[in-house]
Design a protein around this motif. Structure first.
Motif, PDB file in Angstrom:
ATOM      1  N   LEU A 431       0.821  -1.213   0.000  1.00 63.58           N
ATOM      2  CA  LEU A 431       0.000   0.000   0.000  1.00 63.58           C
ATOM      3  C   LEU A 431       0.855   1.264   0.000  1.00 63.58           C
ATOM      4  O   LEU A 431       0.362   2.354   0.280  1.00 63.58           O
ATOM      5  CB  LEU A 431      -0.920  -0.003   1.230  1.00 63.58           C
ATOM      6  CG  LEU A 431      -1.936  -1.151   1.296  1.00 63.58           C
ATOM      7  CD1 LEU A 431      -2.719  -1.098   2.588  1.00 63.58           C
ATOM      8  CD2 LEU A 431      -2.863  -1.113   0.082  1.00 63.58           C
ATOM      9  N   ILE A 432       2.109   1.101  -0.289  1.00 63.78           N
ATOM     10  CA  ILE A 432       3.081   2.213  -0.347  1.00 63.78           C
ATOM     11  C   ILE A 432       3.219   2.889   1.013  1.00 63.78           C
ATOM     12  O   ILE A 432       3.460   4.096   1.104  1.00 63.78           O
ATOM     13  CB  ILE A 432       2.709   3.240  -1.448  1.00 63.78           C
ATOM     14  CG1 ILE A 432       2.237   2.528  -2.704  1.00 63.78           C
ATOM     15  CG2 ILE A 432       3.919   4.103  -1.791  1.00 63.78           C
ATOM     16  CD1 ILE A 432       3.279   1.650  -3.339  1.00 63.78           C
ATOM     17  N   ASN A 433       2.973   2.126   2.058  1.00 57.70           N
ATOM     18  CA  ASN A 433       3.275   2.603   3.394  1.00 57.70           C
ATOM     19  C   ASN A 433       4.661   2.097   3.806  1.00 57.70           C
ATOM     20  O   ASN A 433       5.187   1.134   3.243  1.00 57.70           O
ATOM     21  CB  ASN A 433       2.226   2.102   4.400  1.00 57.70           C
ATOM     22  CG  ASN A 433       0.868   2.710   4.141  1.00 57.70           C
ATOM     23  OD1 ASN A 433       0.753   3.922   3.922  1.00 57.70           O
ATOM     24  ND2 ASN A 433      -0.166   1.878   4.167  1.00 57.70           N
ATOM     25  N   SER A 463       8.853   1.190  16.736  1.00 60.19           N
ATOM     26  CA  SER A 463       8.372   0.609  15.484  1.00 60.19           C
ATOM     27  C   SER A 463       7.081   1.271  15.038  1.00 60.19           C
ATOM     28  O   SER A 463       6.286   1.743  15.867  1.00 60.19           O
ATOM     29  CB  SER A 463       8.147  -0.898  15.632  1.00 60.19           C
ATOM     30  OG  SER A 463       7.050  -1.164  16.495  1.00 60.19           O
ATOM     31  N   ILE A 464       6.905   1.320  13.761  1.00 60.31           N
ATOM     32  CA  ILE A 464       5.655   1.724  13.126  1.00 60.31           C
ATOM     33  C   ILE A 464       5.344   0.651  12.090  1.00 60.31           C
ATOM     34  O   ILE A 464       6.191   0.340  11.239  1.00 60.31           O
ATOM     35  CB  ILE A 464       5.771   3.097  12.438  1.00 60.31           C
ATOM     36  CG1 ILE A 464       5.858   4.223  13.471  1.00 60.31           C
ATOM     37  CG2 ILE A 464       4.588   3.325  11.502  1.00 60.31           C
ATOM     38  CD1 ILE A 464       6.013   5.601  12.850  1.00 60.31           C
ATOM     39  N   TYR A 465       4.141   0.068  12.199  1.00 61.83           N
ATOM     40  CA  TYR A 465       3.741  -0.892  11.173  1.00 61.83           C
ATOM     41  C   TYR A 465       2.254  -0.726  10.896  1.00 61.83           C
ATOM     42  O   TYR A 465       1.455  -0.448  11.796  1.00 61.83           O
ATOM     43  CB  TYR A 465       4.084  -2.330  11.578  1.00 61.83           C
ATOM     44  CG  TYR A 465       3.434  -2.825  12.847  1.00 61.83           C
ATOM     45  CD1 TYR A 465       2.230  -3.530  12.802  1.00 61.83           C
ATOM     46  CD2 TYR A 465       4.046  -2.603  14.066  1.00 61.83           C
ATOM     47  CE1 TYR A 465       1.644  -3.998  13.975  1.00 61.83           C
ATOM     48  CE2 TYR A 465       3.467  -3.067  15.241  1.00 61.83           C
ATOM     49  CZ  TYR A 465       2.272  -3.767  15.186  1.00 61.83           C
ATOM     50  OH  TYR A 465       1.691  -4.221  16.344  1.00 61.83           O
ATOM     51  N   PHE A 466       1.923  -0.892   9.640  1.00 57.83           N
ATOM     52  CA  PHE A 466       0.561  -0.656   9.167  1.00 57.83           C
ATOM     53  C   PHE A 466      -0.164  -1.992   9.039  1.00 57.83           C
ATOM     54  O   PHE A 466       0.392  -2.972   8.501  1.00 57.83           O
ATOM     55  CB  PHE A 466       0.574   0.064   7.819  1.00 57.83           C
ATOM     56  CG  PHE A 466       1.101   1.469   7.908  1.00 57.83           C
ATOM     57  CD1 PHE A 466       0.228   2.540   8.007  1.00 57.83           C
ATOM     58  CD2 PHE A 466       2.474   1.727   7.909  1.00 57.83           C
ATOM     59  CE1 PHE A 466       0.707   3.841   8.105  1.00 57.83           C
ATOM     60  CE2 PHE A 466       2.961   3.013   7.990  1.00 57.83           C
ATOM     61  CZ  PHE A 466       2.077   4.080   8.094  1.00 57.83           C
ATOM     62  N   MET A 477      -2.714   2.042  11.872  1.00 63.00           N
ATOM     63  CA  MET A 477      -1.264   2.053  12.081  1.00 63.00           C
ATOM     64  C   MET A 477      -0.958   1.809  13.553  1.00 63.00           C
ATOM     65  O   MET A 477      -1.597   2.402  14.440  1.00 63.00           O
ATOM     66  CB  MET A 477      -0.685   3.397  11.645  1.00 63.00           C
ATOM     67  CG  MET A 477       0.818   3.479  11.752  1.00 63.00           C
ATOM     68  SD  MET A 477       1.418   5.171  11.473  1.00 63.00           S
ATOM     69  CE  MET A 477       1.033   5.929  13.066  1.00 63.00           C
ATOM     70  N   ASN A 478       0.021   0.927  13.813  1.00 65.13           N
ATOM     71  CA  ASN A 478       0.501   0.663  15.163  1.00 65.13           C
ATOM     72  C   ASN A 478       1.822   1.384  15.390  1.00 65.13           C
ATOM     73  O   ASN A 478       2.737   1.306  14.545  1.00 65.13           O
ATOM     74  CB  ASN A 478       0.719  -0.838  15.381  1.00 65.13           C
ATOM     75  CG  ASN A 478      -0.579  -1.600  15.485  1.00 65.13           C
ATOM     76  OD1 ASN A 478      -1.242  -1.565  16.516  1.00 65.13           O
ATOM     77  ND2 ASN A 478      -0.956  -2.259  14.382  1.00 65.13           N
ATOM     78  N   ARG A 479       1.895   2.056  16.526  1.00 64.06           N
ATOM     79  CA  ARG A 479       3.152   2.722  16.879  1.00 64.06           C
ATOM     80  C   ARG A 479       3.517   2.249  18.285  1.00 64.06           C
ATOM     81  O   ARG A 479       2.746   2.480  19.245  1.00 64.06           O
ATOM     82  CB  ARG A 479       2.995   4.230  16.837  1.00 64.06           C
ATOM     83  CG  ARG A 479       4.294   4.981  17.117  1.00 64.06           C
ATOM     84  CD  ARG A 479       4.201   6.414  16.678  1.00 64.06           C
ATOM     85  NE  ARG A 479       5.474   7.093  16.868  1.00 64.06           N
ATOM     86  CZ  ARG A 479       5.944   8.050  16.084  1.00 64.06           C
ATOM     87  NH1 ARG A 479       5.214   8.426  15.025  1.00 64.06           N
ATOM     88  NH2 ARG A 479       7.090   8.630  16.334  1.00 64.06           N
ATOM     89  N   VAL A 480       4.712   1.584  18.398  1.00 61.62           N
ATOM     90  CA  VAL A 480       5.076   0.938  19.641  1.00 61.62           C
ATOM     91  C   VAL A 480       6.498   1.313  20.013  1.00 61.62           C
ATOM     92  O   VAL A 480       7.377   1.403  19.146  1.00 61.62           O
ATOM     93  CB  VAL A 480       4.962  -0.601  19.525  1.00 61.62           C
ATOM     94  CG1 VAL A 480       5.310  -1.264  20.855  1.00 61.62           C
ATOM     95  CG2 VAL A 480       3.575  -1.012  19.076  1.00 61.62           C
ATOM     96  N   GLU A 481       6.714   1.498  21.348  1.00 59.28           N
ATOM     97  CA  GLU A 481       8.061   1.686  21.875  1.00 59.28           C
ATOM     98  C   GLU A 481       8.279   0.665  22.981  1.00 59.28           C
ATOM     99  O   GLU A 481       7.408   0.463  23.843  1.00 59.28           O
ATOM    100  CB  GLU A 481       8.238   3.101  22.428  1.00 59.28           C
ATOM    101  CG  GLU A 481       8.165   4.191  21.375  1.00 59.28           C
ATOM    102  CD  GLU A 481       8.429   5.569  21.961  1.00 59.28           C
ATOM    103  OE1 GLU A 481       8.843   5.637  23.139  1.00 59.28           O
ATOM    104  OE2 GLU A 481       8.216   6.572  21.242  1.00 59.28           O
ATOM    105  N   GLN A 493       4.507  -8.152   5.306  1.00 58.50           N
ATOM    106  CA  GLN A 493       3.673  -7.473   6.292  1.00 58.50           C
ATOM    107  C   GLN A 493       4.052  -7.983   7.685  1.00 58.50           C
ATOM    108  O   GLN A 493       4.475  -9.126   7.853  1.00 58.50           O
ATOM    109  CB  GLN A 493       2.179  -7.756   6.038  1.00 58.50           C
ATOM    110  CG  GLN A 493       1.659  -7.269   4.698  1.00 58.50           C
ATOM    111  CD  GLN A 493       1.489  -5.766   4.645  1.00 58.50           C
ATOM    112  OE1 GLN A 493       1.482  -5.088   5.669  1.00 58.50           O
ATOM    113  NE2 GLN A 493       1.355  -5.223   3.429  1.00 58.50           N
ATOM    114  N   VAL A 494       3.873  -7.112   8.706  1.00 63.61           N
ATOM    115  CA  VAL A 494       4.097  -7.534  10.080  1.00 63.61           C
ATOM    116  C   VAL A 494       3.000  -8.518  10.462  1.00 63.61           C
ATOM    117  O   VAL A 494       1.812  -8.189  10.464  1.00 63.61           O
ATOM    118  CB  VAL A 494       4.104  -6.331  11.037  1.00 63.61           C
ATOM    119  CG1 VAL A 494       4.249  -6.816  12.476  1.00 63.61           C
ATOM    120  CG2 VAL A 494       5.236  -5.386  10.686  1.00 63.61           C
TER     121      VAL A 494
END
Length: 577
Positions: A431-433, A463-466, A477-481, A493-494
Motif C-alpha cells: 500500500l506504499i506505506n 516501530s511503526i507498522y501498518f 497504524m501501530n506505533r510501539v516503543e 507485512q508484520v
C-alpha cells in the motif's frame, strides 16, 4: 685454375662500415711444403700444405691447406681450420676466407664454432670481425653458456661487450623458463634480455606475453612497456605497462589494469595495480572495479581503492575485519564483532580464504543487495560482508541503516544482518506505506527468497507498522516503543510482534493518522540513492564486453535434414524450377 680465381670481395655485414685497418701483411709462420706462382700482374700467390700456420695482428690461423694471396693480403684455408685470437676467442670450421686488410674472417663447415671463456656460438657459417670482436651468423645458430641455450636464424655476438642481437625464431632456453621472440638483444654479463617484438616467456610459474620490454634472465625482474599479460595458475595480470619480479612475485601494472584471481573467480579493474604473490595481496586504484562470483550471481563493487588479500584460515579472528579497515586510517575505529555473531557464520572451505576490501566511497551492486558506505570487507571463509561508517543497504523492498552492518550469507544467500548503533530498518508494503523499526541494535533475518522474516530490536526499540485486512485494505497504524521487541513478517507485512518488558504503544485508525505520525525520528527513504550496475560502470568508465553471437553448428544430422527439406521442395524435372 684455383690460383687464378680472384677471391670474392663482397661487402660483409660486420665490417661494412669499418675503414681499412692496416696494410700489415698476413705472415706465414710454417708449413710442410709451399709452392709460389707469379700472376701476369706481378702479384704472388702461395700454396702451402700440411701443418699450416699464419699470424696476423696477434692472431694465429691453422689449417691443412691454404692459398695465400700476398698482394691482396688475403688467404683461403681448408681442412681443420682454426683461429686463435689471444687467450679469449677460438674459431673452428672446415673452410676459411680471411681478408687481412679488414681483418674479416669467414668460416664455413658442417659445424662452425666460436668460443670465448664462458660461451660458444655454433652455426654452419660464422663471419668474425677480428678488429671489432663481432661475430655474425647468417644461418641458424646456437649460443651456449653455463645456464642458457639460445637459437635463432640470424645473430650477432660481440665477444668484447658480450652483447648479442638475434633475429627470426629466437628461442632462449633456461632451466627456469623458455623465452621465444622475433628480435632479441641479450647481454651475457648482466643477463638482461631486451625485446621489441611479440615475446612469450614460459616457466613453471606461468606464462608472460609482451611486445616491448626487458627481462633479467637471472633474477626474473622485468619491465614491459606495452600491453602485457602475465598468466599463472593463480592469477592473470594485464596492463599497458608492467614491472614484475618473478622471484618475489611482486608486480606493478599501469594503464587499463586487469587482475583475474582464478581461485576465487574475482576480477579487479583499474588504472593502477599492485600484486604480491607470496603474500597473496592485490591493490587496484584509479577507477577501480571489482567483480566476484557469489553463488550464481556477480557482485560488483567500486571504491577509491580496492584490495584482495589471501589469509590463512587459522589467522581469521573476530577482529580481523576491523584490522583490515583500521590499517588504512589512523582515525577510524572499526567495529569488533561479538563472538555470538561470528559463531553463527558457517565455514566455506571451497575456496582459499580471502578478504575483498573496498576503501572509501564504496558502491555495491548485487541482484538482491545494493549498498553505499565508506568502507567494506568481504570474508570468503565465513561469507560475511561488513559495511563500515554509516552504511545504507537495500535488499528487495527493504532499506537498512546503521553505524556498522554485518551481512551474513549462508550458502551464498543473504540470511542475517546485524545492525549496530543507530539502527533503522524501513520496509515498503504493497500500500506504499513504510513499516519502520529502529533501535541501538537490530538483527534482521531473511528467508530463502531474501524476504524479511524476522526483526529483533535491542535497546530503545521503536516501530511503526501498518495493518491491513485480507482484502489488503488499510486498517490502521501501530506505533510501539519497547526496550526489546521481535517483529515477525509474512508476505512483507508484520504478522506478529513480541515484546520483552512493558511496551508503550497505540493503534491509530486510518482517518486519525497524521503525516508526522507516519515517520519515526530520523526517517529517510533514500531509494533514489540506490546504486545500479550501470551507475557503477559509468563511474569507473567500464564497458563490458558484448556477448558473442554463437551460430548453430551444422552437424551431419542438420546437413542431412536440410538436404531432405530441400529435396521435398523440388518440382518434377519436366517442370521448371
Amino acid at each position: 685454375m684455383l690460383l687464378l680465381t680472384p677471391i670474392s670481395s663482397r661487402a660483409q655485414r660486420p665490417s661494412s662500415t669499418l675503414p681499412m685497418a692496416s696494410d700489415e701483411k698476413v705472415f706465414l709462420l710454417g708449413a710442410d711444403s709451399m709452392s709460389i706462382n707469379k700472376l701476369p700482374d706481378g702479384s704472388e700467390v702461395r700454396r702451402v700444405v700440411s701443418k699450416v700456420v699464419f699470424r696476423h695482428k696477434g692472431a694465429l690461423m691453422y689449417c691443412d691447406l691454404a692459398i695465400h694471396k700476398v698482394s691482396s693480403n688475403a688467404l683461403e684455408a681448408y681442412g681443420n681450420v682454426k683461429i686463435v685470437q689471444g687467450d679469449t676467442v677460438t674459431v673452428t670450421g672446415d673452410t676459411l676466407f680471411y681478408f687481412g686488410n679488414t681483418r674479416l674472417a669467414k668460416v664455413m663447415g658442417k659445424v662452425v664454432t666460436l668460443r670465448d671463456r664462458k660461451r660458444s656460438v655454433t652455426s654452419t657459417r660464422i663471419e668474425y670481425d677480428m678488429a671489432s670482436g663481432i661475430a655474425y651468423y647468417p644461418n641458424k645458430g646456437k649460443i651456449l653458456d653455463a645456464e642458457n641455450t639460445l637459437t635463432s636464424q640470424v645473430g650477432y655476438y660481440d665477444t668484447r661487450t658480450k652483447i648479442s642481437t638475434y633475429y627470426k625464431d629466437v628461442k632462449l632456453v633456461n632451466p627456469k623458463y623458455t623465452l621465444t621472440t622475433d628480435t632479441l638483444v641479450y647481454n651475457s654479463i648482466t643477463k638482461i634480455a631486451d625485446f621489441k617484438s611479440p615475446t612469450k616467456v614460459i616457466s613453471k610459474d606461468g606464462t608472460l606475453v609482451a611486445k616491448n620490454g626487458s627481462y633479467n634472465t637471472e633474477t626474473g625482474e622485468s619491465l614491459f612497456r606495452t600491453r602485457t599479460t602475465i598468466d599463472n595458475p593463480d592469477y592473470t595480470l594485464t596492463g599497458d605497462s608492467i614491472t614484475f619480479d618473478n622471484l618475489s612475485k611482486k608486480g606493478y601494472a599501469k594503464g587499463k589494469v586487469v587482475l583475474v584471481s582464478k581461485k576465487d573467480d574475482t576480477i579487479l579493474n583499474g588504472d593502477f595495480g599492485i600484486y604480491n604473490g607470496k603474500k597473496g595481496f592485490s591493490k587496484v586504484w584509479g577507477h577501480p572495479l571489482m567483480r566476484t562470483v557469489v553463488s550464481k550471481d556477480t557482485l560488483y563493487m567500486t571504491a577509491d581503492t580496492l584490495y584482495s588479500i589471501e589469509i590463512p584460515k587459522d589467522s581469521l579472528s573476530k577482529d580481523s575485519t576491523s584490522k583490515a579497515i583500521a590499517s588504512n586510517t589512523s582515525k577510524q575505529k572499526a567495529l569488533t564483532l561479538t563472538t555470538s555473531d561470528k559463531s553463527q557464520a558457517p565455514s566455506d572451505t571451497t575456496n582459499k580464504p580471502k578478504q575483498l576490501i573496498g576503501y572509501k566511497n564504496v558502491l555495491v551492486y548485487k541482484r538482491d543487495l545494493q549498498s553505499k558506505c565508506d568502507s567494506l570487507v568481504y570474508n570468503s571463509l565465513d561469507s560475511n560482508i561488513t559495511f563500515f561508517k554509516k552504511p545504507i543497504i537495500w535488499t528487495g523492498k527493504y532499506q537498512l541503516e546503521a553505524d556498522t552492518i554485518l551481512a551474513q550469507l549462508v550458502q551464498q544467500k543473504l540470511r542475517t544482518m546485524y545492525l549496530r548503533a543507530k539502527s533503522f530498518v524501513i520496509a515498503q508494503d504493497t500500500l506504499i506505506n513504510f513499516n519502520q523499526v529502529k533501535g541501538r541494535r537490530i538483527t534482521a533475518s531473511f528467508d530463502d527468497s531474501t524476504r524479511l522474516q524476522r526483526v529483533f530490536v535491542e535497546g530503545n526499540g521503536q516501530s511503526i507498522y501498518f495493518a491491513a485486512n485480507e482484502q489488503n485494505k488499510a486498517m490502521g497504524m501501530n506505533r510501539v516503543e519497547c526496550a526489546k521487541m521481535t517483529l515477525n513478517f509474512k508476505n512483507n507485512q508484520v504478522h506478529r510482534i513480541q515484546f520483552v518488558g512493558q511496551p508503550d504503544g497505540k493503534f491509530i485508525p486510518p482517518q486519525g493518522i497524521k503525516p508526522l505520525d507516519k515517520e519515526l525520528e530520523g526517517f529517510s527513504w533514500r531509494i533514489k540513492e540506490k546504486p545500479s550496475k550501470e551507475e557503477i560502470f559509468t563511474k569507473v568508465n567500464f564497458k563490458p564486453m558484448p556477448l558473442p553471437i554463437v551460430k548453430e553448428s551444422e552437424s551431419p544430422a542438420n546437413k542431412n535434414r536440410s538436404k531432405e527439406v530441400f529435396k521435398t521442395k523440388l518440382k518434377p524435372k519436366k517442370k521448371k524450377l
